[in-house]
Motif scaffolding. Structure first.
Motif, PDB file in Angstrom:
ATOM      1  N   GLU A  98      29.023 -99.577  44.976  1.00  3.91           N
ATOM      2  CA  GLU A  98      28.224 -98.431  45.402  1.00  3.91           C
ATOM      3  C   GLU A  98      29.125 -97.292  45.878  1.00  3.91           C
ATOM      4  O   GLU A  98      28.852 -96.115  45.627  1.00  3.91           O
ATOM      5  N   SER A  99      30.220 -97.651  46.568  1.00  3.04           N
ATOM      6  CA  SER A  99      31.184 -96.640  46.985  1.00  3.04           C
ATOM      7  C   SER A  99      31.851 -95.996  45.785  1.00  3.04           C
ATOM      8  O   SER A  99      32.057 -94.776  45.737  1.00  3.04           O
ATOM      9  N   LEU A 100      32.146 -96.802  44.780  1.00  2.00           N
ATOM     10  CA  LEU A 100      32.780 -96.290  43.563  1.00  2.00           C
ATOM     11  C   LEU A 100      31.821 -95.398  42.775  1.00  2.00           C
ATOM     12  O   LEU A 100      32.248 -94.457  42.104  1.00  2.00           O
ATOM     13  N   ASP A 101      30.531 -95.681  42.854  1.00  2.00           N
ATOM     14  CA  ASP A 101      29.538 -94.846  42.162  1.00  2.00           C
ATOM     15  C   ASP A 101      29.654 -93.387  42.610  1.00  2.00           C
ATOM     16  O   ASP A 101      29.431 -92.465  41.812  1.00  2.00           O
ATOM     17  N   HIS A 102      29.984 -93.174  43.878  1.00  2.00           N
ATOM     18  CA  HIS A 102      30.121 -91.794  44.366  1.00  2.00           C
ATOM     19  C   HIS A 102      31.350 -91.141  43.741  1.00  2.00           C
ATOM     20  O   HIS A 102      31.292 -89.980  43.308  1.00  2.00           O
ATOM     21  N   ARG A 103      32.458 -91.871  43.667  1.00  2.00           N
ATOM     22  CA  ARG A 103      33.660 -91.345  43.021  1.00  2.00           C
ATOM     23  C   ARG A 103      33.387 -91.003  41.562  1.00  2.00           C
ATOM     24  O   ARG A 103      33.868 -89.992  41.052  1.00  2.00           O
ATOM     25  N   GLU A 104      32.596 -91.854  40.892  1.00  2.00           N
ATOM     26  CA  GLU A 104      32.302 -91.692  39.468  1.00  2.00           C
ATOM     27  C   GLU A 104      30.923 -91.067  39.266  1.00  2.00           C
ATOM     28  O   GLU A 104      30.184 -91.442  38.365  1.00  2.00           O
ATOM     29  N   ARG A 105      30.601 -90.076  40.055  1.00  2.00           N
ATOM     30  CA  ARG A 105      29.244 -89.513  40.038  1.00  2.00           C
ATOM     31  C   ARG A 105      28.917 -88.737  38.763  1.00  2.00           C
ATOM     32  O   ARG A 105      27.752 -88.409  38.533  1.00  2.00           O
ATOM     33  N   GLY A 106      29.913 -88.464  37.946  1.00  2.00           N
ATOM     34  CA  GLY A 106      29.635 -87.832  36.659  1.00  2.00           C
ATOM     35  C   GLY A 106      29.317 -88.837  35.569  1.00  2.00           C
ATOM     36  O   GLY A 106      29.138 -88.456  34.405  1.00  2.00           O
ATOM     37  N   TYR A 107      29.225 -90.114  35.940  1.00  2.00           N
ATOM     38  CA  TYR A 107      29.026 -91.199  34.993  1.00  2.00           C
ATOM     39  C   TYR A 107      27.827 -92.053  35.396  1.00  2.00           C
ATOM     40  O   TYR A 107      27.346 -91.992  36.530  1.00  2.00           O
ATOM     41  N   VAL A 108      27.378 -92.863  34.459  1.00  2.88           N
ATOM     42  CA  VAL A 108      26.335 -93.855  34.711  1.00  2.88           C
ATOM     43  C   VAL A 108      26.966 -95.232  34.554  1.00  2.88           C
ATOM     44  O   VAL A 108      27.640 -95.500  33.558  1.00  2.88           O
ATOM     45  N   ARG A 109      26.763 -96.096  35.528  1.00  4.26           N
ATOM     46  CA  ARG A 109      27.288 -97.455  35.433  1.00  4.26           C
ATOM     47  C   ARG A 109      26.303 -98.325  34.673  1.00  4.26           C
ATOM     48  O   ARG A 109      25.129 -98.395  35.014  1.00  4.26           O
ATOM     49  N   GLN A 110      26.776 -98.975  33.614  1.00  5.50           N
ATOM     50  CA  GLN A 110      25.922 -99.842  32.819  1.00  5.50           C
ATOM     51  C   GLN A 110      26.646-101.152  32.526  1.00  5.50           C
ATOM     52  O   GLN A 110      27.873-101.227  32.622  1.00  5.50           O
TER      53      GLN A 110
END
Length: 199
Positions: free
Chosen positions: A102-114
């Motif tokens: 979830e913390s990494l999702d903020h770093r990678e906010r230009g992406y969608v995790r799938q």
């Protein structure tokens, strides 16, 4: 050993599996996140890492950055898109906790995790460790961030190539980039330089 001991990350063991190994959550890192300095802020020491080839996606520098800066067209960062006949190199980082992702999702906010199937992966070393991973994630770029006219951010490119070398992957002149991607980048740069000379 692929990983530098000073960073504390270790390759996945190639020894036979122990009985009832714990199931892990994995994440495929294919750009700057492959660099140990980038990983260090998100992982525990000793998390297993496995260099892999991932089929069914194509990697390119056609991603607008969310937090990095660049100059003019040289601001592109890496992304991957589904492509049946392509592949890319990555490291599969195992042992993620939900909070860390979830913390990494903020770093990678230009992406969608799938999630991606383990069957699409080919480890560079013989191992059965994929059988201990219950879920594998990858970040794919958001549609609104796609821009085919971008050139790579030079500083970002160096981070990615240094990371590839760290994990024993070929440098760009070989096959770090998929299907002639680096050649295409060089041609685009040559054309851009030519236009600048004419200006």
């Amino acid at each position: 050993m692929l990983a530098r001991q000073s960073y504390g990350f270790v390759p996945v063991s190639t020894s036979p599996r122990s009985l009832n190994p714990p199931l892990m959550v994995g994440l495929l890192a294919y750009g700057s996140l492959m660099h140990p300095d980038e990983l260090a802020g998100h992982l525990d020491r000793g998390d297993p890492i496995m260099p892999v080839r991932v089929r069914g996606f194509k990697r390119s520098f056609c991603q607008e950055p969310s937090w990095r800066t660049g100059e003019a067209d040289e601001r592109g960062v890496l992304t991957v898109r589904p492509s049946a006949h392509d592949w890319f190199n990555a490291i599969l980082v195992c042992g993620w906790q939900a909070e860390a992702l979830e913390s990494l999702d903020h770093r990678e906010r230009g992406y969608v995790r799938q999630t991606v199937p383990a069957s699409s992966m080919e480890p560079y070393q013989t191992t059965d460790a994929l059988q201990t991973v219950r879920e594998i994630n990858v970040y794919t770029g958001r549609e609104e961030k796609w821009n085919e006219l971008l050139l790579p951010n030079p500083e970002y490119l160096k981070v990615c190539t240094d990371a590839a070398a760290h994990w024993g992957m070929p440098r760009p002149k070989n096959r770090f980039y998929t299907n002639g991607e680096f050649v295409a980048y060089e041609l685009r740069r040559e054309n851009l330089d030519g236009l600048k000379r004419l200006a």
